[in-house]
Design a protein around this motif. Structure first.
Motif, short mmCIF file in Angstrom:
data_model
loop_
_atom_site.label_atom_id
_atom_site.label_comp_id
_atom_site.label_asym_id
_atom_site.label_seq_id
_atom_site.Cartn_x
_atom_site.Cartn_y
_atom_site.Cartn_z
N ASN A 10 35.47 2.51 47.91
CA ASN A 10 35.80 2.13 49.29
C ASN A 10 35.38 3.14 50.34
OD1 ASN A 10 37.05 -0.35 48.49
ND2 ASN A 10 38.82 0.84 47.83
N VAL A 11 34.15 3.62 50.23
CA VAL A 11 33.61 4.50 51.27
C VAL A 11 33.50 3.66 52.55
CG1 VAL A 11 31.56 5.78 52.03
CG2 VAL A 11 32.38 6.00 49.68
N PRO A 12 34.06 4.14 53.65
CA PRO A 12 33.99 3.36 54.90
C PRO A 12 32.54 3.06 55.31
CG PRO A 12 35.39 5.29 55.16
CD PRO A 12 34.72 5.42 53.83
N THR A 13 32.31 1.83 55.76
CA THR A 13 30.96 1.40 56.11
C THR A 13 30.38 2.22 57.24
OG1 THR A 13 31.44 -0.83 55.37
CG2 THR A 13 29.54 -0.57 56.80
N GLU A 14 31.15 2.43 58.29
CA GLU A 14 30.65 3.18 59.45
C GLU A 14 31.49 4.43 59.65
OE1 GLU A 14 30.34 0.77 62.90
OE2 GLU A 14 28.99 -0.64 61.97
N PRO A 15 30.87 5.56 59.75
CA PRO A 15 29.43 5.78 59.56
C PRO A 15 29.07 6.15 58.12
CG PRO A 15 30.37 7.78 60.40
CD PRO A 15 31.51 6.77 60.26
N ASP A 16 30.06 6.42 57.28
CA ASP A 16 29.82 7.06 55.98
C ASP A 16 28.80 6.34 55.09
OD1 ASP A 16 32.22 7.94 57.19
OD2 ASP A 16 32.87 8.82 55.33
N TYR A 17 29.05 5.09 54.74
CA TYR A 17 28.19 4.34 53.84
C TYR A 17 26.76 4.30 54.38
CZ TYR A 17 26.69 0.44 50.82
OH TYR A 17 26.03 -0.35 49.91
N ASP A 18 26.66 3.96 55.67
CA ASP A 18 25.34 3.85 56.29
C ASP A 18 24.59 5.19 56.28
OD1 ASP A 18 25.87 1.17 56.82
OD2 ASP A 18 26.62 1.59 58.83
N VAL A 19 25.29 6.25 56.62
CA VAL A 19 24.67 7.58 56.66
C VAL A 19 24.26 8.02 55.26
CG1 VAL A 19 25.13 10.03 57.10
CG2 VAL A 19 25.80 8.31 58.78
N LEU A 20 25.16 7.84 54.29
CA LEU A 20 24.86 8.27 52.93
C LEU A 20 23.71 7.47 52.32
CD1 LEU A 20 28.47 8.93 51.61
CD2 LEU A 20 26.77 10.61 52.36
N GLU A 21 23.63 6.19 52.65
CA GLU A 21 22.50 5.39 52.17
C GLU A 21 21.19 5.92 52.74
OE1 GLU A 21 20.90 0.79 51.87
OE2 GLU A 21 22.47 1.25 53.33
N LYS A 22 21.20 6.25 54.01
CA LYS A 22 19.98 6.79 54.64
C LYS A 22 19.61 8.15 54.05
CE LYS A 22 20.29 4.28 59.02
NZ LYS A 22 21.17 3.22 58.57
N LEU A 23 20.61 8.98 53.77
CA LEU A 23 20.34 10.27 53.16
C LEU A 23 19.75 10.11 51.76
CD1 LEU A 23 23.40 12.38 54.33
CD2 LEU A 23 21.00 12.71 54.97
N PHE A 24 20.24 9.12 51.03
CA PHE A 24 19.68 8.86 49.70
C PHE A 24 18.19 8.55 49.82
CE2 PHE A 24 18.43 6.58 45.97
CZ PHE A 24 19.20 7.08 44.95
N VAL A 25 17.84 7.68 50.75
CA VAL A 25 16.44 7.31 50.95
C VAL A 25 15.61 8.53 51.35
CG1 VAL A 25 14.85 5.94 52.37
CG2 VAL A 25 16.95 4.90 51.49
N MET A 26 16.15 9.37 52.22
CA MET A 26 15.44 10.58 52.62
C MET A 26 15.28 11.53 51.45
SD MET A 26 17.13 11.29 56.37
CE MET A 26 16.63 12.98 56.36
N TRP A 27 16.30 11.61 50.60
CA TRP A 27 16.29 12.54 49.46
C TRP A 27 15.27 12.11 48.41
CZ3 TRP A 27 19.78 16.47 50.18
CH2 TRP A 27 19.87 17.42 49.16
N ASP A 28 15.01 10.82 48.33
CA ASP A 28 14.11 10.24 47.34
C ASP A 28 12.66 10.52 47.73
OD1 ASP A 28 12.84 8.70 45.43
OD2 ASP A 28 13.32 6.80 46.41
N LYS A 29 12.22 11.74 47.51
CA LYS A 29 10.90 12.15 47.99
C LYS A 29 9.74 11.45 47.30
CE LYS A 29 10.57 16.27 45.11
NZ LYS A 29 10.48 17.71 45.11
#
Length: 144
Positions: A63-82
């Motif tokens: 239950n990670v809150p959607t805003e901003p946590d889930y959205d931010v962490l999803e974007k960080l995952f994509v950035m981390w995936d070099k």
């Protein structure tokens, strides 16, 4: 894609941590759940690799809150995936985002990042693992 641990990125993570609702307890739960659904991979630093789909599922389960946590962490995952393969080193990634669960001083954030990385609770990390946690990036050429 990219795993740039530049000063600007570290400052952005620090600034975002003040907006995030993710707690240290949730981060530890997220780590445990992510490791349980990770594939073993001996070519990366931690030995675990998680897909983006499993990471998103793990965030939903705790239950990670959607805003901003889930959205931010999803974007960080994509950035981390070099490499753009939708997979990252599970523990290095989670240790890298762990400062978002803390608004404390740098030493406290670093201790927590090491706690997140030390999934087996051995109280020990190798030099290579420490470099990965401190640098917020993989230290091997194939660590995703």
């Amino acid at each position: 894609m990219g795993n740039d641990a530049s000063k600007t990125n570290r400052m952005a993570i620090s600034a975002m941590s003040h907006m995030m609702k993710l707690t240290k307890a949730q981060t530890i739960l997220l780590r445990d759940l992510c490791v349980s659904c990770s594939e073993r991979n001996d070519t990366n630093v931690s030995g675990y690799r998680i897909s983006r789909q499993n990471f998103l599922l793990a965030m939903t389960k705790i239950n990670v809150p959607t805003e901003p946590d889930y959205d931010v962490l999803e974007k960080l995952f994509v950035m981390w995936d070099k490499k753009g393969i939708d997979k990252v080193d599970t523990l290095v990634f989670l240790a890298g985002i762990s400062p978002m669960a803390s608004v404390m001083d740098v030493a406290t954030k670093l201790r927590f990042a090491l706690e997140v990385f030390d999934y087996k609770q051995t109280g020990r990390v190798s030099k290579k693992e420490l470099q990965a946690v401190i640098g917020g990036k993989c230290v091997l050429s194939d660590c995703t």
